[in-house]
Scaffold this active site. Structure first.
Site, short mmCIF file in Angstrom:
data_model
loop_
_atom_site.label_atom_id
_atom_site.label_comp_id
_atom_site.label_asym_id
_atom_site.label_seq_id
_atom_site.Cartn_x
_atom_site.Cartn_y
_atom_site.Cartn_z
NE ARG A 1 -3.55 -2.28 2.80
CZ ARG A 1 -3.26 -3.42 3.40
NH1 ARG A 1 -2.04 -3.60 3.95
NH2 ARG A 1 -4.14 -4.40 3.49
CG HIS B 1 -5.02 0.21 -3.14
ND1 HIS B 1 -4.23 0.13 -2.01
CD2 HIS B 1 -5.88 -0.84 -3.07
CE1 HIS B 1 -4.61 -0.90 -1.27
NE2 HIS B 1 -5.61 -1.51 -1.90
NE ARG C 1 -2.94 -4.27 -0.80
CZ ARG C 1 -2.34 -5.05 0.08
NH1 ARG C 1 -1.01 -5.11 0.13
NH2 ARG C 1 -3.04 -5.79 0.92
CG HIS D 1 -5.63 -9.80 1.67
ND1 HIS D 1 -5.81 -10.14 0.34
CD2 HIS D 1 -5.56 -8.44 1.69
CE1 HIS D 1 -5.85 -9.04 -0.39
NE2 HIS D 1 -5.70 -8.01 0.40
CE1 TYR E 1 -6.61 -7.59 -6.38
CE2 TYR E 1 -6.25 -8.97 -4.46
CZ TYR E 1 -6.35 -7.73 -5.04
OH TYR E 1 -6.20 -6.62 -4.26
#
Length: 325
Positions: free
Chosen positions: A135, A265, A268, A291, A300
């Site tokens: 981030r 972002h 990322r 996460h 994703y």
């Protein structure tokens, strides 16, 4: 006077518990909005019903995301529990509806085009976002001691959920990172001669009073100007502000003629997508991203189409001739 006293008590309660300055600012802003919503009444006069009204208004009228509503709730719970010493019962409010959208991602060619239009420092920062899955705040908060160039790894500290994690440092960036590290150390040496150093969290400053003189605590991307540290009132050098990188990125995206909506972002998201596309195990991607739940990482797989793997469109099973024009 009462509002000023409440503000001071809030700041003190947050700092005693070691929360970040950004969290302090965020909580204060949400509490101010809560007070304004109820026509400037003191929170001691407001109880569970008024809190429920406010949170429901955020969802129904402001249509905020679940994450935003949760931050507002956290701010109010902290205020009542830690400052006013009042406990909530079970709150009954309308939850915000989750936004069902897929994040924007860039392909490698688009990333290359953007990087080509950035100056050296900002190019390195964006490269770290894309190459390490960081981030923007995690990247700018990196200190010299967080970089292990020998093992090609980066330690990311105090991330979301107050957890530390380790992620990979791309071998192609090692030399640039080492060079940037040396620049940061030189900057710190000059600051030390002037009697100050990098900003240090108050709790760590008490534990390590000479940390501001130790190279490991220097920010990798220090701000150009020094400033008064708001939590200590002392002169210090903070890290580069994210708005500097955001403005530079905006110009680079325009110069690269990228039509997508690109933020810091986005890189990322692109990091995770490319890892999964190349066959990296989803649990590994989850760990690299930090996460807490693999369900967050699974979004994703939808971007790359893995969710529909093996499924062909019926149009692809027939042959047809295009009509003559």
């Amino acid at each position: 006077m009462a509002q000023r006293r409440l503000r001071d008590e809030l700041h003190e309660a947050i700092r005693v518990r070691g929360y970040s300055y950004r969290t302090e600012q965020t909580y204060y802003l949400w509490i101010c909005q809560f007070v304004r919503f109820h026509h400037m009444r003191h929170p001691k006069e407001l109880h569970e019903h008024e809190v429920e009204q406010y949170l429901t208004w955020l969802a129904a009228q402001r249509q905020v995301s679940p994450g935003t509503q949760r931050i507002a709730l956290n701010a109010l719970v902290f205020l009542y529990k830690q400052v006013l010493h009042l406990e909530f019962g079970q709150l009954n409010f309308q939850p915000a509806k989750p936004n069902k959208y897929l994040p924007t991602v860039l392909n490698p060619a688009e990333v290359s085009a953007i990087l080509a239009n950035l100056e050296a420092r900002d190019r390195l920062i964006i490269s770290l976002l894309y190459g390490c899955g960081l981030r923007i705040n995690e990247c700018l908060n990196l200190r010299v001691g967080d970089i292990d160039s020998q093992r090609s790894s980066i330690t990311v500290r105090n991330t979301k959920g107050k957890r530390d994690r380790t992620t990979l440092l791309p071998k192609s960036l090692v030399s640039e990172v080492v060079s940037q590290r040396e620049k940061a150390i030189i900057s710190q040496a000059k600051d030390n001669q002037a009697g100050f150093g990098p900003s240090i969290p108050p709790a760590l400053a008490r534990k390590y009073p000479n940390a501001w003189q130790e190279p490991c605590w220097m920010y990798m991307f220090p701000s150009i100007q020094s400033s008064i540290e708001p939590m200590t009132g002392k002169l210090a050098r903070h890290h580069l502000h994210r708005s500097v990188v955001q403005k530079s990125l905006k110009r680079a995206v325009k110069a690269a003629s990228i039509s997508k909506r690109v933020t810091c972002h986005t890189f990322r998201h692109s990091f995770a997508t490319e890892l999964l596309r190349s066959g990296t195990d989803i649990r590994t991607v989850q760990e690299l991203l930090g996460h807490s739940d693999v369900k967050t990482t699974q979004i994703y797989t939808h971007i790359i189409g893995e969710h529909y793997a093996g499924t062909n469109s019926p149009l692809d099973t027939i042959a047809f001739a295009a009509p003559h024009t």
